[in-house]
Design a protein around this motif. Structure first.
Motif, PDB file in Angstrom:
ATOM      1  N   LEU A 124      -5.136 108.815 114.217  1.00 20.50           N
ATOM      2  CA  LEU A 124      -6.003 108.842 113.047  1.00 20.50           C
ATOM      3  C   LEU A 124      -5.267 108.268 111.842  1.00 20.50           C
ATOM      4  N   THR A 125      -6.025 107.760 110.889  1.00 21.49           N
ATOM      5  CA  THR A 125      -5.427 107.420 109.603  1.00 21.49           C
ATOM      6  C   THR A 125      -5.272 108.720 108.805  1.00 21.49           C
ATOM      7  N   LYS A 126      -4.517 108.674 107.732  1.00 18.72           N
ATOM      8  CA  LYS A 126      -4.364 109.856 106.881  1.00 18.72           C
ATOM      9  C   LYS A 126      -5.719 110.289 106.325  1.00 18.72           C
ATOM     10  N   ASP A 127      -6.514 109.326 105.889  1.00 25.72           N
ATOM     11  CA  ASP A 127      -7.835 109.645 105.333  1.00 25.72           C
ATOM     12  C   ASP A 127      -8.737 110.302 106.385  1.00 25.72           C
ATOM     13  N   GLU A 128      -8.681 109.817 107.615  1.00 24.80           N
ATOM     14  CA  GLU A 128      -9.485 110.403 108.688  1.00 24.80           C
ATOM     15  C   GLU A 128      -9.040 111.839 108.966  1.00 24.80           C
ATOM     16  N   ALA A 129      -7.739 112.058 108.984  1.00 22.08           N
ATOM     17  CA  ALA A 129      -7.212 113.406 109.247  1.00 22.08           C
ATOM     18  C   ALA A 129      -7.670 114.390 108.177  1.00 22.08           C
ATOM     19  N   LEU A 130      -7.605 113.985 106.917  1.00 26.16           N
ATOM     20  CA  LEU A 130      -7.992 114.870 105.819  1.00 26.16           C
ATOM     21  C   LEU A 130      -9.499 115.136 105.809  1.00 26.16           C
ATOM     22  N   TYR A 131     -10.289 114.103 106.103  1.00 28.33           N
ATOM     23  CA  TYR A 131     -11.747 114.276 106.154  1.00 28.33           C
ATOM     24  C   TYR A 131     -12.126 115.205 107.306  1.00 28.33           C
ATOM     25  N   PHE A 132     -11.482 115.011 108.430  1.00 29.02           N
ATOM     26  CA  PHE A 132     -11.718 115.829 109.619  1.00 29.02           C
ATOM     27  C   PHE A 132     -11.394 117.297 109.356  1.00 29.02           C
ATOM     28  N   LEU A 133     -10.221 117.575 108.801  1.00 32.45           N
ATOM     29  CA  LEU A 133      -9.819 118.957 108.551  1.00 32.45           C
ATOM     30  C   LEU A 133     -10.669 119.605 107.455  1.00 32.45           C
ATOM     31  N   SER A 134     -11.068 118.804 106.469  1.00 25.72           N
ATOM     32  CA  SER A 134     -11.965 119.322 105.423  1.00 25.72           C
ATOM     33  C   SER A 134     -13.287 119.761 106.038  1.00 25.72           C
ATOM     34  N   TYR A 135     -13.796 118.934 106.927  1.00 27.50           N
ATOM     35  CA  TYR A 135     -15.058 119.242 107.605  1.00 27.50           C
ATOM     36  C   TYR A 135     -14.934 120.502 108.467  1.00 27.50           C
ATOM     37  N   ILE A 136     -13.858 120.584 109.244  1.00 29.22           N
ATOM     38  CA  ILE A 136     -13.673 121.723 110.152  1.00 29.22           C
ATOM     39  C   ILE A 136     -13.563 123.031 109.368  1.00 29.22           C
ATOM     40  N   SER A 137     -12.768 123.021 108.327  1.00 32.25           N
ATOM     41  CA  SER A 137     -12.610 124.228 107.515  1.00 32.25           C
ATOM     42  C   SER A 137     -13.940 124.629 106.876  1.00 32.25           C
ATOM     43  N   TYR A 138     -14.675 123.628 106.377  1.00 31.61           N
ATOM     44  CA  TYR A 138     -15.989 123.898 105.787  1.00 31.61           C
ATOM     45  C   TYR A 138     -16.942 124.486 106.817  1.00 31.61           C
ATOM     46  N   LYS A 139     -16.982 123.914 108.022  1.00 30.59           N
ATOM     47  CA  LYS A 139     -17.885 124.390 109.064  1.00 30.59           C
ATOM     48  C   LYS A 139     -17.578 125.824 109.465  1.00 30.59           C
ATOM     49  N   VAL A 140     -16.307 126.141 109.591  1.00 30.29           N
ATOM     50  CA  VAL A 140     -15.921 127.515 109.940  1.00 30.29           C
ATOM     51  C   VAL A 140     -16.408 128.474 108.861  1.00 30.29           C
ATOM     52  N   ARG A 141     -16.143 128.140 107.622  1.00 33.19           N
ATOM     53  CA  ARG A 141     -16.584 128.996 106.521  1.00 33.19           C
ATOM     54  C   ARG A 141     -18.102 129.127 106.489  1.00 33.19           C
ATOM     55  N   ASP A 142     -18.784 128.016 106.682  1.00 39.66           N
ATOM     56  CA  ASP A 142     -20.251 128.013 106.639  1.00 39.66           C
ATOM     57  C   ASP A 142     -20.829 128.907 107.735  1.00 39.66           C
ATOM     58  N   LEU A 143     -20.293 128.808 108.944  1.00 40.78           N
ATOM     59  CA  LEU A 143     -20.784 129.637 110.049  1.00 40.78           C
ATOM     60  C   LEU A 143     -20.495 131.117 109.799  1.00 40.78           C
ATOM     61  N   LEU A 144     -19.313 131.416 109.270  1.00 39.39           N
ATOM     62  CA  LEU A 144     -18.962 132.814 108.981  1.00 39.39           C
ATOM     63  C   LEU A 144     -19.911 133.404 107.933  1.00 39.39           C
ATOM     64  N   ILE A 145     -20.172 132.641 106.893  1.00 39.38           N
ATOM     65  CA  ILE A 145     -21.055 133.114 105.821  1.00 39.38           C
ATOM     66  C   ILE A 145     -22.475 133.327 106.329  1.00 39.38           C
ATOM     67  N   LYS A 146     -22.973 132.359 107.114  1.00 35.98           N
ATOM     68  CA  LYS A 146     -24.338 132.475 107.646  1.00 35.98           C
ATOM     69  C   LYS A 146     -24.466 133.655 108.600  1.00 35.98           C
ATOM     70  N   SER A 147     -23.400 133.937 109.369  1.00 33.31           N
ATOM     71  CA  SER A 147     -23.461 135.051 110.320  1.00 33.31           C
ATOM     72  C   SER A 147     -23.565 136.398 109.608  1.00 33.31           C
ATOM     73  N   LYS A 148     -23.108 136.449 108.357  1.00 37.56           N
ATOM     74  CA  LYS A 148     -23.172 137.684 107.574  1.00 37.56           C
ATOM     75  C   LYS A 148     -24.345 137.680 106.600  1.00 37.56           C
ATOM     76  N   HIS A 149     -25.120 136.578 106.616  1.00 40.22           N
ATOM     77  CA  HIS A 149     -26.258 136.435 105.699  1.00 40.22           C
ATOM     78  C   HIS A 149     -25.807 136.610 104.251  1.00 40.22           C
ATOM     79  N   GLU A 150     -24.661 136.005 103.950  1.00 38.81           N
ATOM     80  CA  GLU A 150     -24.084 136.107 102.619  1.00 38.81           C
ATOM     81  C   GLU A 150     -24.248 134.799 101.857  1.00 38.81           C
ATOM     82  N   ASN A 151     -23.929 134.861 100.569  1.00 40.63           N
ATOM     83  CA  ASN A 151     -23.931 133.678  99.715  1.00 40.63           C
ATOM     84  C   ASN A 151     -22.490 133.257  99.486  1.00 40.63           C
TER      85      ASN A 151
END
Length: 251
Positions: free
Chosen positions: A33-60
Motif C-alpha cells: 500500500l501507499t502511505k495514503d492508502e494505509a491511512l485511509y484504510f485504517l481511518s475507515y476501519i476504526s470508524y466502522k468499528v466505532r459506528d457498529l459499536l454505537i449502533k449496537s447500543k442505540h447510542e448517539n
C-alpha cells in the motif's frame, strides 16, 4: 460525555467503498500500500468499528465514550484482519503489566511502501478520558501503598505538549503507528494505573517503559468473541467483497 480533551472523533460519512475494496484486495494478496492508502484504510476501519459499536447500543456518537467495548472491538478487528491475511496481535494490558486497568487493543502489520509497518489500533481508548475519572482525588495512597489511581487520561495530562498531541490525534482517529516512542506514551498511561505497590517500587519499575514495544509485539493473548457471537450482536465487520456475498444471500 465530558472529556479532558475537546476531541471530535473522526466520522467518515462519504467513504469511497470502491477504494476500500481495492485496498482490501491488495492486503489479501500481499501487495504493498501507499502511505495514503494505509491511512485511509485504517481511518475507515476504526470508524466502522466505532459506528457498529454505537449502533449496537442505540447510542448517539456525541454522547458515547465506548466504555467496556474494548473486547468486542478487539475481536471485530482480529477477525477482519484475519480475513485479509494481515498479521495482527491482540494485546491485553493486564497480561503485560500487573494490577493495572484492564484493556484490550490490537496491533496490525501493513505492507506499506514495501515495508511491514506495525500500527496500534484502539478505537475505544477514548473511554479513559472522562473528566470525572481523571481527577487527582482518584489517586489514593494509604500506608505508602497505591490503592487506587485515576484513569489513563490523567497520566496523559502529565505528558509534555508534543506527547499530548500524539494522543489527541490517536483519540480522534483510533490508531497510530507503533513506534517505540508511541508505545511508551500509550503504555505508560496504563502502567501508572498499577496498584498494590509502594510508590518507591512503582517509580523504580517505570524504567521498563523502553521495553513496552517488545512486550506488545510478543503478546499471545487470545480474543474472546467468535464471528458468530459478533454477528448475532450486529458487530461482525466484513471485507467489502464478503459483505456483498452476505447481502446477496439474504435478499
Amino acid at each position: 460525555m465530558n472529556q479532558i480533551f475537546d476531541i471530535d472523533i473522526n466520522i467518515m460519512e462519504n467513504v469511497d467503498l470502491v477504494i476500500i475494496e481495492e485496498i482490501e484486495e491488495k492486503c489479501k494478496n500481499g501487495k504493498s500500500l501507499t502511505k495514503d492508502e494505509a491511512l485511509y484504510f485504517l481511518s475507515y476501519i476504526s470508524y466502522k468499528v466505532r459506528d457498529l459499536l454505537i449502533k449496537s447500543k442505540h447510542e448517539n456518537i456525541d454522547g458515547y465514550n465506548f466504555s467496556g467495548d474494548c473486547t468486542n472491538a478487539q475481536s471485530m478487528l482480529k477477525h477482519y484482519f484475519d480475513d485479509l491475511n494481515l498479521k495482527s496481535i491482540p494485546v491485553q494490558t493486564n497480561r503485560i503489566f500487573f494490577n493495572v486497568l484492564q484493556h484490550s487493543f490490537i496491533i496490525v502489520y501493513l505492507l506499506e511502501e514495501d515495508k511491514l509497518v506495525p500500527y496500534l489500533v484502539d478505537p475505544t481508548y477514548n473511554q479513559f478520558f472522562d473528566v470525572d475519572k481523571c481527577l487527582t482525588s482518584k489517586y489514593v495512597i494509604k500506608d505508602g501503598i497505591i490503592k487506587w489511581t485515576p484513569d489513563p487520561g490523567y497520566f496523559i495530562l502529565k505528558e509534555n505538549d508534543a506527547n499530548q498531541e500524539v494522543i489527541k490525534k490517536f483519540l480522534k482517529y483510533g490508531f497510530m503507528e507503533l513506534t517505540r516512542d508511541n508505545a511508551i506514551i500509550y503504555g505508560d498511561s496504563f502502567y501508572f494505573t498499577q496498584t498494590g505497590l509502594s510508590k518507591k517500587v512503582y517509580d523504580t519499575l517505570s524504567s521498563i517503559n523502553g521495553l513496552y514495544l517488545k512486550f506488545f509485539l510478543n503478546s499471545n493473548f487470545e480474543i474472546s468473541k467468535s464471528k458468530n457471537n459478533l454477528k448475532s450482536n450486529g458487530l461482525l465487520l466484513e471485507p467489502i467483497k464478503d459483505s456483498k456475498k452476505t447481502n446477496n444471500k439474504t435478499v
